[in-house]
Design an enzyme around this catalytic site. Structure first.
Site, short mmCIF file in Angstrom:
data_model
loop_
_atom_site.label_atom_id
_atom_site.label_comp_id
_atom_site.label_asym_id
_atom_site.label_seq_id
_atom_site.Cartn_x
_atom_site.Cartn_y
_atom_site.Cartn_z
N PHE A 180 0.81 -1.22 0.00
CA PHE A 180 0.00 0.00 0.00
C PHE A 180 0.84 1.26 0.00
O PHE A 180 0.38 2.32 -0.45
CB PHE A 180 -0.96 -0.01 1.19
N LYS A 181 2.08 1.19 0.46
CA LYS A 181 2.92 2.38 0.53
C LYS A 181 3.17 2.98 -0.86
O LYS A 181 3.50 4.17 -0.98
CB LYS A 181 4.26 2.06 1.19
N ASP A 182 3.02 2.17 -1.90
CA ASP A 182 3.25 2.68 -3.26
C ASP A 182 2.32 3.83 -3.61
O ASP A 182 2.70 4.73 -4.35
CB ASP A 182 3.07 1.56 -4.29
N LEU A 231 3.94 6.86 -2.04
CA LEU A 231 5.34 7.15 -2.35
C LEU A 231 5.62 7.32 -3.83
O LEU A 231 6.59 7.98 -4.20
CB LEU A 231 6.23 6.09 -1.72
N THR A 287 7.67 0.59 3.66
CA THR A 287 7.98 1.98 3.31
C THR A 287 9.31 2.07 2.56
O THR A 287 9.43 2.82 1.58
CB THR A 287 8.04 2.86 4.58
#
Length: 489
Positions: A115-117, A120, A152
């Protein structure tokens, strides 16, 4: 829209300053000076838009056009999420029906399968935009310093590798990530990427990052910038998928012959939670007017957040316990401070006194009546290792759906919430990572082979590079000082 520190200083700074600075000089986190409202007619207008278009609309509410013109903001969102982006699904965060009353928001369709994509990819483009628009004579590089409990780091590296005028240093706890999580970082050999394994925990990594930002001379020397969810832009980008998932949920209910009243009927979101950033984005979406009944904090054995929301107890209890859901192996949730700021009545003096007390004795002195108010905003659950594995097995056996250990934590909390409330509200459970990132744990629950995406299967064949350091601020600062001259003019 201006931004201020949760602890009082500075106040009324620009969006660009908040993003580039990351952590406020007083140790606080930046929050918007107001939370915009979204009415029914706006929701109606947004419901048929693409992810890129909804992202542009949501972000425009938090970014003055004088800072980023609307056309530029749309280009940034298009580059991050559009047809030429690195997301494998045009919806970016598709929602699927998995079991009665429980839906899953799939957040693993980006380049690093987590999900960090979503945040970021945008943040990498945003950093580049801010740097590149300056006159060349005035253009300076920045040094991104971040800590990761698993996802992350790889998302930041893949969002920033090869970017001009950006050096990236990512700290991770030695031997506390899945092998795939580590390889996603250490096999990126771009000259501007530096992977550092610290002999300690994620909390150690995160504390060192904060120390470095708080060291005015070091911060100024290297022009530090943050990629952890302490950076407001991370939260902003994640608000978007709460809106798009609500729209998809309404459409799925209608397609199944069980329509809801759009913009009126509410749902629940269950979120695997470590650093509190993902669920905080949902809290902001609710404050903006998205019809959310409640948010459910799902934790593993490292259950400090569950103890707070269930019993008002936010205190350190021993060390971090390694689990099969390592991205949630956290005791000190940085983004929790933003929520506490609102719980304090947006009082920076009161908030600072709470944080100082917590730093001094490891216990947060939130009054009982305020802790009770927090329970109106959030439900919570702590999920054991056995329950995580059982949930993975049951999802596969009963619904032919595979979950990673973190996503299984959210699913267990979702199923229990539906049972406890008699199915009064549907739950959208956030699937935060692809099973391939935690293949060993998934295989433990579901014997037999699982098919890994090619990008993940081939990682283990690639050359890797990392440096191992003691978990001290001095060691990290010496490393950064030594590494930068080779790449930064």
């Amino acid at each position: 829209m201006k931004y201020s520190s949760t602890r009082g200083s500075p106040q009324n700074i620009s969006f660009e300053e908040a993003v580039i600075t990351g952590l406020a000089p007083d140790g606080g986190l930046f929050v918007p000076d107001s939370v915009p409202s979204v009415d029914q007619s706006t929701l109606e207008r947004w419901r048929e838009l693409s992810f890129v278009e909804v992202a542009t609309e949501v972000m425009a509410l938090f970014v003055d056009e004088a800072e980023i013109p609307r056309t530029d903001l749309q280009r940034l969102c298009e580059a991050s999420y559009g047809a030429q982006s690195r997301f494998r699904d045009a919806r970016v965060a598709p929602v699927v029906a998995v079991r009665p009353a429980v839906f899953v928001m799939e957040l693993f369709h980006g380049p690093t399968f987590a999900f960090k994509d979503v945040a970021l990819q945008f943040l990498g483009n945003l950093f580049e935009y801010f740097l590149e628009r300056k006159p060349e004579a005035a253009r300076q590089s920045i040094t991104v310093l971040g800590a990761t409990s698993g996802d992350t780091g790889s998302a930041a590296i893949h969002g920033l590798k090869g970017k001009r005028n950006v050096e990236v240093f990512i700290l991770h706890p030695l031997e506390r990530l899945s092998l795939t999580q580590e390889k996603q970082m250490t096999t990126v050999l771009d000259a501007n990427v530096h992977n550092v394994a610290l002999r300690g925990t994620f909390d150690d990594c995160q504390n060192i990052v904060k120390e470095c930002f708080g060291d005015a001379a070091f911060n100024r020397k290297h022009r530090l910038a943050a990629v952890n969810s302490i950076n407001w832009a991370r939260i902003l980008a994640q608000i978007v998928y709460y809106f798009t998932s609500y729209f998809q949920w309404c459409a799925l209910r209608a397609a199944a012959g069980r329509p809801v009243t759009f913009g009126k009927d509410t749902c629940v979101f269950a979120v695997p939670t470590g650093n509190f950033g993902d669920i905080l984005a949902g809290y902001y979406a609710k404050r903006m007017g998205l019809p959310i009944h409640r948010l459910v904090v799902a934790t593993n054995r490292n259950d400090i957040l569950h103890r707070f929301f269930s019993a008002g107890d936010y205190s350190l209890a021993g060390g971090v316990v390694p689990t099969i859901a390592p991205s949630m192996d956290i005791q000190i949730s940085s983004n929790f401070e933003r929520y506490l700021f609102y719980l304090s009545g947006s009082d920076p003096v009161k908030l600072k006194s709470w944080m100082d007390a917590f730093k001094a004795d490891g216990k947060l002195p939130v009054p009982a009546e305020l802790a009770k108010r927090a329970q109106d905003d959030f439900a919570s659950a702590a999920v054991s290792e056995e329950e995580i594995l059982g949930t993975i097995a049951a999802a596969k056996a009963d619904h032919d759906y595979l979950l990673c250990p973190h996503s299984a934590t959210g699913m267990k909390a979702s199923v229990d919430y539906v049972a406890a409330t008699g199915g009064a509200h549907d739950v959208i459970s956030l699937a935060t990572a692809h099973i391939g990132k935690f293949a060993d744990a998934v295989k433990e629950a579901v014997p037999g082979g699982i098919t890994l995406p090619t990008q993940l299967a081939e990682l283990h064949k690639l050359e890797a590079r990392k440096d191992v350091l003691d978990a001290t601020c001095a060691a990290v600062q010496q490393y950064v000082d030594a590494a930068l001259p080779a790449h930064v003019a």
